[in-house]
Design an enzyme around this catalytic site. Structure first.
Site, PDB file in Angstrom:
ATOM      1  N   ARG A 251       0.857  -1.178   0.000  1.00 49.96           N
ATOM      2  CA  ARG A 251       0.000   0.000   0.000  1.00 49.96           C
ATOM      3  C   ARG A 251       0.895   1.231   0.000  1.00 49.96           C
ATOM      4  NH1 ARG A 251      -2.078   0.656   5.541  1.00 49.96           N
ATOM      5  NH2 ARG A 251      -0.656   2.409   5.581  1.00 49.96           N
ATOM      6  N   HIS A 255      -3.200   4.478   4.992  1.00 50.92           N
ATOM      7  CA  HIS A 255      -4.382   3.602   4.969  1.00 50.92           C
ATOM      8  C   HIS A 255      -5.582   4.308   4.334  1.00 50.92           C
ATOM      9  CE1 HIS A 255      -7.404   0.700   6.255  1.00 50.92           C
ATOM     10  NE2 HIS A 255      -8.093   1.707   6.742  1.00 50.92           N
ATOM     11  N   TYR A 264       4.048   5.108  11.905  1.00 51.72           N
ATOM     12  CA  TYR A 264       4.345   3.674  12.035  1.00 51.72           C
ATOM     13  C   TYR A 264       5.186   3.068  10.918  1.00 51.72           C
ATOM     14  CZ  TYR A 264       0.238   3.346   8.964  1.00 51.72           C
ATOM     15  OH  TYR A 264      -0.661   3.504   7.934  1.00 51.72           O
TER      16      TYR A 264
END
Ligand SMILES: Cc1ncc(C[n+]2csc(CCOP(=O)(O)OP(=O)(O)O)c2C)c(N)n1
Ligand SMILES: [Mg+2]
Length: 334
Positions: A251, A255, A264
């Protein structure tokens, strides 16, 4: 990290030049539509965006063997490239992200990414991760009971395989040899949770425990995914039952537009994956074949950008829902 270019060759798959150009078109179209959605978000016109970027090869490779309007698709929220391939337009996507009345998925009432179309046999997902799997398996059972040769493609991310629904569906499909293909797009994260904290062992190998084949495939190689999916569909159509495909992908974006991925993951990690971008990789392959040169690439990109700009503009001008629409199709009328 070594970047391998299309180890799977199209001649071995019986694909013509036109097929390759079509695959390339839908991958690039999905990327450009997705990028435009983020711009609309930053302009305050689209409240929420969830992306397909990085996963276009996994999506186009898999959907390419699906017969639109006959087979069924149970997509998940990132499957924009599949939806465009089956026949929704960029305008439909923009209507959806801007919550317009003409949004074909829900009249502007669902979150974006809840794709649906009766005529294209795209079944909407509910928001809880993984609920699509038992539903898809039920549709595959219906095909079998009716003696029809339809197949069902159902998609999700790697985290959806941690839910009970996924295992129940895999088990049921295995018992009844159902014509369903489970495509797990393993993009290495479930929001902020990395794969190693989410998935025990190998997803692909779990299929063995349910009595059918599980294949791990390079999800950045559209031809590798096409090959795996085509074999799975043929197997399903022959009545031999389900297949699980785990497409290893990444990805590229956060998100969603509500997520700050700097919390993160390292920028260097994203850059390393960007160098393996599935579209650029496929373009290198097409260039090497002499099917698409630099000029041809520019021409198709310009055509797509013009289409995207026009569809975005016309969707912006489309009216919002009426207040009374909120009472709309929730329950079947008498
Ligand atoms: C049952 C449930 N738990 C949590 C969520 C919130 N949620 C939405 S997407 C998501 C991550 C799913 O990750 P993955 O399946 O790997 O798909 P990806 O978004 O990475 O493509 C989570 C936790 C949800 N929608 N449903
Ligand atoms: Mg994931």
């Amino acid at each position: 990290m070594e970047i391998k270019d299309a180890q799977v060759r199209h001649e071995d798959l019986g694909l013509a030049d036109d097929d390759l150009l079509r695959m390339h078109y839908y991958m690039l179209l999905a990327r450009r539509v997705d990028e435009r959605c983020w711009i609309l978000n930053r302009q305050g016109k689209a409240p929420f965006v969830i992306s397909c970027q990085g996963q276009e090869a996994a999506q186009v490779g898999a959907i390419y063997g699906v017969r639109p309007g006959y087979d069924y698709l149970y997509p998940y929220y990132r499957d924009l490239a599949m939806i465009l391939f089956l026949g929704q337009s960029p305008r439909h996507q923009f209507l959806s992200v801007m919550g317009k009345r003409e949004d074909p998925n829900s009249g502007g009432r669902q979150m974006p990414g809840h794709f649906s179309s009766r005529s294209l046999n795209i079944v909407t997902a509910s928001a809880p991760v993984g609920v699509q799997y038992p539903q898809a398996t039920g549709t595959a059972l219906a095909f079998k009971v009716r003696g029809e040769d339809g197949i069902v493609l159902v998609c999700g991310g790697e985290a959806s395989t941690s839910g009970g629904d996924w295992h129940e569906a895999m088990n049921f499909a295995g018992i009844h040899d159902l014509p369903v293909v489970f495509l797990v797009q393993n993009n290495a994260y479930a929001i902020s949770v990395p794969e190693k904290a989410q998935v025990a062992g190998s997803i692909a190998k779990r299929a063995q425990g349910y009595g059918f084949p599980g294949i791990e495939v390079d999800g950045m190689d559209v031809l590798a995914v096409y090959e795996a999916a085509r074999e799975a569909f043929e197997r399903a159509r022959r009545g031999e039952g389900p297949t699980l495909i785990e497409a290893k992908t990444y990805r590229i974006t956060a998100h969603s537009s509500d997520d700050d991925d700097r919390r993160y993951r390292e920028r260097e990690e994203i850059e390393a994956w960007r160098r393996k971008d599935p579209i650029a990789r496929f373009e290198r392959y097409l260039e090497e074949l002499g099917v698409l040169d630099a000029e041809g690439k520019e021409e198709v990109d310009a055509r797509i950008k013009a289409e995207v700009a026009e569809d975005s503009r016309s969707a912006e001008e489309a009216p919002p829902p009426e207040p009374g629409d909120v009472f709309g199709p929730v329950y079947a009328g008498r």
